[in-house]
Design a protein around this motif. Structure first.
Motif, PDB file in Angstrom:
ATOM      1  N   ILE A 155      14.295 -34.134   2.333  1.00 13.11           N
ATOM      2  CA  ILE A 155      13.103 -33.147   2.337  1.00 13.11           C
ATOM      3  C   ILE A 155      12.948 -32.585   0.843  1.00 13.11           C
ATOM      4  O   ILE A 155      12.078 -32.387   0.149  1.00 13.11           O
ATOM      5  CB  ILE A 155      13.306 -31.892   3.105  1.00 13.11           C
ATOM      6  N   GLU A 156      14.259 -32.228   0.304  1.00 13.79           N
ATOM      7  CA  GLU A 156      14.389 -31.737  -1.344  1.00 13.79           C
ATOM      8  C   GLU A 156      13.908 -32.602  -2.164  1.00 13.79           C
ATOM      9  O   GLU A 156      13.120 -32.506  -3.106  1.00 13.79           O
ATOM     10  CB  GLU A 156      15.923 -31.251  -1.452  1.00 13.79           C
ATOM     11  N   ARG A 157      13.929 -33.856  -1.926  1.00 14.66           N
ATOM     12  CA  ARG A 157      13.491 -35.017  -2.868  1.00 14.66           C
ATOM     13  C   ARG A 157      12.025 -34.997  -2.867  1.00 14.66           C
ATOM     14  O   ARG A 157      11.256 -35.343  -3.654  1.00 14.66           O
ATOM     15  CB  ARG A 157      14.350 -36.443  -2.491  1.00 14.66           C
ATOM     16  N   GLU A 158      11.514 -35.116  -1.655  1.00 18.58           N
ATOM     17  CA  GLU A 158      10.195 -34.945  -1.391  1.00 18.58           C
ATOM     18  C   GLU A 158       9.538 -33.894  -2.276  1.00 18.58           C
ATOM     19  O   GLU A 158       8.332 -34.005  -2.508  1.00 18.58           O
ATOM     20  CB  GLU A 158       9.905 -35.166   0.196  1.00 18.58           C
ATOM     21  N   ALA A 159       9.963 -32.739  -1.991  1.00 17.60           N
ATOM     22  CA  ALA A 159       9.595 -31.337  -2.738  1.00 17.60           C
ATOM     23  C   ALA A 159       9.771 -31.668  -4.413  1.00 17.60           C
ATOM     24  O   ALA A 159       8.789 -31.317  -4.966  1.00 17.60           O
ATOM     25  CB  ALA A 159      10.435 -30.226  -2.236  1.00 17.60           C
ATOM     26  N   LEU A 160      10.791 -32.489  -4.540  1.00 18.53           N
ATOM     27  CA  LEU A 160      10.891 -32.586  -6.048  1.00 18.53           C
ATOM     28  C   LEU A 160       9.870 -33.567  -6.606  1.00 18.53           C
ATOM     29  O   LEU A 160       9.097 -33.282  -7.810  1.00 18.53           O
ATOM     30  CB  LEU A 160      12.231 -33.334  -6.588  1.00 18.53           C
ATOM     31  N   ILE A 161       9.480 -34.551  -5.785  1.00 23.54           N
ATOM     32  CA  ILE A 161       8.153 -35.499  -6.083  1.00 23.54           C
ATOM     33  C   ILE A 161       7.038 -34.651  -6.069  1.00 23.54           C
ATOM     34  O   ILE A 161       6.022 -34.835  -6.998  1.00 23.54           O
ATOM     35  CB  ILE A 161       8.379 -36.670  -5.232  1.00 23.54           C
ATOM     36  N   ALA A 162       6.743 -33.926  -5.067  1.00 26.39           N
ATOM     37  CA  ALA A 162       5.365 -33.504  -4.795  1.00 26.39           C
ATOM     38  C   ALA A 162       5.309 -32.043  -6.143  1.00 26.39           C
ATOM     39  O   ALA A 162       4.042 -32.030  -6.378  1.00 26.39           O
ATOM     40  CB  ALA A 162       5.355 -32.559  -3.508  1.00 26.39           C
ATOM     41  N   ARG A 205       6.285 -32.364  -8.983  1.00 24.69           N
ATOM     42  CA  ARG A 205       6.326 -32.971 -10.185  1.00 24.69           C
ATOM     43  C   ARG A 205       7.499 -32.278 -10.862  1.00 24.69           C
ATOM     44  O   ARG A 205       7.420 -31.725 -12.070  1.00 24.69           O
ATOM     45  CB  ARG A 205       5.161 -32.798 -10.990  1.00 24.69           C
ATOM     46  N   CYS A 206       8.564 -32.077 -10.450  1.00 26.16           N
ATOM     47  CA  CYS A 206       9.835 -31.274 -10.884  1.00 26.16           C
ATOM     48  C   CYS A 206      10.603 -32.209 -11.939  1.00 26.16           C
ATOM     49  O   CYS A 206      11.334 -31.431 -12.872  1.00 26.16           O
ATOM     50  CB  CYS A 206      10.651 -30.920  -9.765  1.00 26.16           C
ATOM     51  N   TRP A 214      12.796 -29.481 -18.710  1.00 30.20           N
ATOM     52  CA  TRP A 214      13.257 -29.083 -17.406  1.00 30.20           C
ATOM     53  C   TRP A 214      12.717 -27.829 -16.978  1.00 30.20           C
ATOM     54  O   TRP A 214      12.957 -27.477 -15.739  1.00 30.20           O
ATOM     55  CB  TRP A 214      14.960 -28.786 -17.774  1.00 30.20           C
ATOM     56  N   ASP A 215      11.821 -27.217 -17.505  1.00 28.76           N
ATOM     57  CA  ASP A 215      11.196 -25.707 -17.145  1.00 28.76           C
ATOM     58  C   ASP A 215      10.616 -25.753 -15.787  1.00 28.76           C
ATOM     59  O   ASP A 215      10.728 -24.852 -15.076  1.00 28.76           O
ATOM     60  CB  ASP A 215      10.204 -25.307 -18.067  1.00 28.76           C
ATOM     61  N   PRO A 216      10.097 -27.066 -15.124  1.00 32.52           N
ATOM     62  CA  PRO A 216       9.514 -26.664 -13.777  1.00 32.52           C
ATOM     63  C   PRO A 216      10.459 -26.311 -12.725  1.00 32.52           C
ATOM     64  O   PRO A 216      10.413 -25.744 -11.896  1.00 32.52           O
ATOM     65  CB  PRO A 216       9.126 -28.202 -13.461  1.00 32.52           C
ATOM     66  N   ILE A 217      11.726 -26.852 -13.054  1.00 29.67           N
ATOM     67  CA  ILE A 217      12.989 -26.575 -12.260  1.00 29.67           C
ATOM     68  C   ILE A 217      13.317 -25.078 -12.160  1.00 29.67           C
ATOM     69  O   ILE A 217      13.844 -24.281 -11.354  1.00 29.67           O
ATOM     70  CB  ILE A 217      14.309 -27.271 -12.774  1.00 29.67           C
ATOM     71  N   LEU A 218      12.908 -24.495 -13.464  1.00 32.69           N
ATOM     72  CA  LEU A 218      13.105 -23.146 -13.555  1.00 32.69           C
ATOM     73  C   LEU A 218      11.871 -22.148 -12.969  1.00 32.69           C
ATOM     74  O   LEU A 218      12.209 -21.170 -12.681  1.00 32.69           O
ATOM     75  CB  LEU A 218      13.352 -22.654 -14.924  1.00 32.69           C
ATOM     76  N   HIS A 219      10.648 -22.762 -13.245  1.00 37.78           N
ATOM     77  CA  HIS A 219       9.519 -21.630 -12.910  1.00 37.78           C
ATOM     78  C   HIS A 219       8.536 -22.120 -11.827  1.00 37.78           C
ATOM     79  O   HIS A 219       7.887 -21.197 -11.200  1.00 37.78           O
ATOM     80  CB  HIS A 219       8.756 -21.845 -14.581  1.00 37.78           C
TER      81      HIS A 219
END
Length: 266
Positions: free
Chosen positions: A39-46, A48-49, A55-60
Motif C-alpha cells: 500500500i505504501e509503495r502504491e502511494a509512492l507511485i500515485a 509521484r514521490c 527529495w522534497d515531495p517526501i517532505l511536503h
C-alpha cells in the motif's frame, strides 16, 4: 563528537533524507516494495514521490509524507542498513534512480529553464540590515548570473568534463600552477563524484565550487600552446553541449514554480 558533545547541538531528521530518497526511488522502480508495504509503495507511485530533481515531495506532499511516515520513524542507522540491503537486492533499480538524479543535477538531458539555477529573486531574511532590493549593482549582477545559467557554460556537466580533461595536464605540470591546479581540480572532481551516491537535490548552487575551481585551473594552466589538444577537447565538450541543447529544444519546458515541480512526472 564536536557538534553533539562539545557544542551540544541537537540531532535532527536530516540524516534520514538520503536513505528515504533512495529507498523511495528503488521501490517505485522495482516490483519489490520492501521496506515499504504494498500500500505504501502504491502511494509512492500515485503521489509521484520519487522525483529525480529533489527529495522534497517526501517532505511536503501529503500522500508521500504518509507513505514514508512508518519507516521514517526508524533510526537513521537502520534506514541506511535497509538502503544497503535494498540496493544489493535491486542494483538496476538503484542505479536507474541515481542515474536519473545525476542527470538532473548535472543538467544534461533536462528541459529548458529548470528551476534552481537563477539567483533567488527575493532577498534572504537577516538580522543585519542587509538588503539588495535597492542595490542597482546587485540587481544587474542577478540578471547577468541568470543569463549565464541558461547557457551551456552554466551547466555543471560542462565543467565536470572540463575538470576531467584538465586534471592530467595539471598532474604533468610540476610548477606552482600545476600544484594549485591539481589541488582545486581534485576537490572539484571528488565533490562531483560524491553526488553519485550522496545527493538529494539538483540545485545549481551545489556545483558552484567545482565550476569555479575548474575555471581557476583553466586560467592557471593556459599557456597558449598545444592547439591540437584544444581542438580535441573542444570536440569532446561538443558532445554534452549538443546533448543538452537538443534536450532543451525537444523536451517540454520545465515547471516554473516549486509546487509544480513537486508534482511533475519527469
Amino acid at each position: 563528537p564536536v557538534n553533539h558533545v562539545v557544542l551540544n547541538a541537537q540531532k535532527t531528521d536530516r540524516l534520514k533524507t538520503q536513505p528515504l530518497f533512495d529507498l523511495a526511488g528503488i521501490a517505485v522502480r522495482s516490483s519489490d516494495p520492501q521496506p515499504f508495504t504494498v500500500i505504501e509503495r502504491e502511494a509512492l507511485i500515485a503521489g509521484r514521490c520519487s522525483n529525480p530533481y529533489f527529495w522534497d515531495p517526501i517532505l511536503h506532499s501529503p500522500l508521500c509524507v504518509s507513505a514514508v511516515s512508518r519507516i521514517k520513524a526508524l533510526s537513521s542507522a537502520r534506514l541506511y542498513s535497509l538502503l544497503a540491503i535494498s540496493a544489493f537486492r535491486h542494483p538496476l533499480a538503484y542505479a536507474a534512480h541515481r542515474a536519473a538524479h545525476i542527470n538532473m543535477t548535472e543538467r544534461l538531458w533536462t528541459p529548458r529553464n529548470l528551476i534552481g539555477a537563477s539567483p533567488p529573486p527575493d532577498e534572504q531574511p537577516n538580522g543585519f540590515g542587509l538588503s539588495s532590493s535597492r542595490n542597482i549593482v546587485a540587481r544587474e549582477y542577478f540578471g547577468l548570473a541568470e543569463a549565464y545559467s541558461r547557457t551551456f557554460i552554466g551547466w555543471p556537466i560542462f565543467w565536470t568534463i572540463s575538470a576531467i580533461l584538465l586534471f592530467p595536464v595539471a598532474v604533468r605540470r610540476q610548477d606552482a600552477a600545476g600544484l594549485i591546479s591539481r589541488a582545486v581540480l581534485a576537490s572539484a572532481l571528488v565533490l562531483e563524484a560524491s553526488f553519485v551516491f550522496v545527493s538529494i537535490a539538483a540545485e545549481f548552487r551545489y556545483h558552484l565550487w567545482p565550476m569555479l575551481a575548474t575555471m581557476l585551473a583553466a586560467i592557471l594552466l593556459y599557456d597558449g600552446r598545444n592547439i591540437g589538444r584544444a581542438i580535441i577537447w573542444g570536440g569532446i565538450l561538443l558532445v554534452p553541449i549538443s546533448i543538452g541543447t537538443l534536450a532543451r529544444n525537444v523536451l517540454p519546458s520545465a515547471p516554473t514554480t516549486y509546487n509544480e515541480t513537486l508534482a511533475v512526472r519527469w
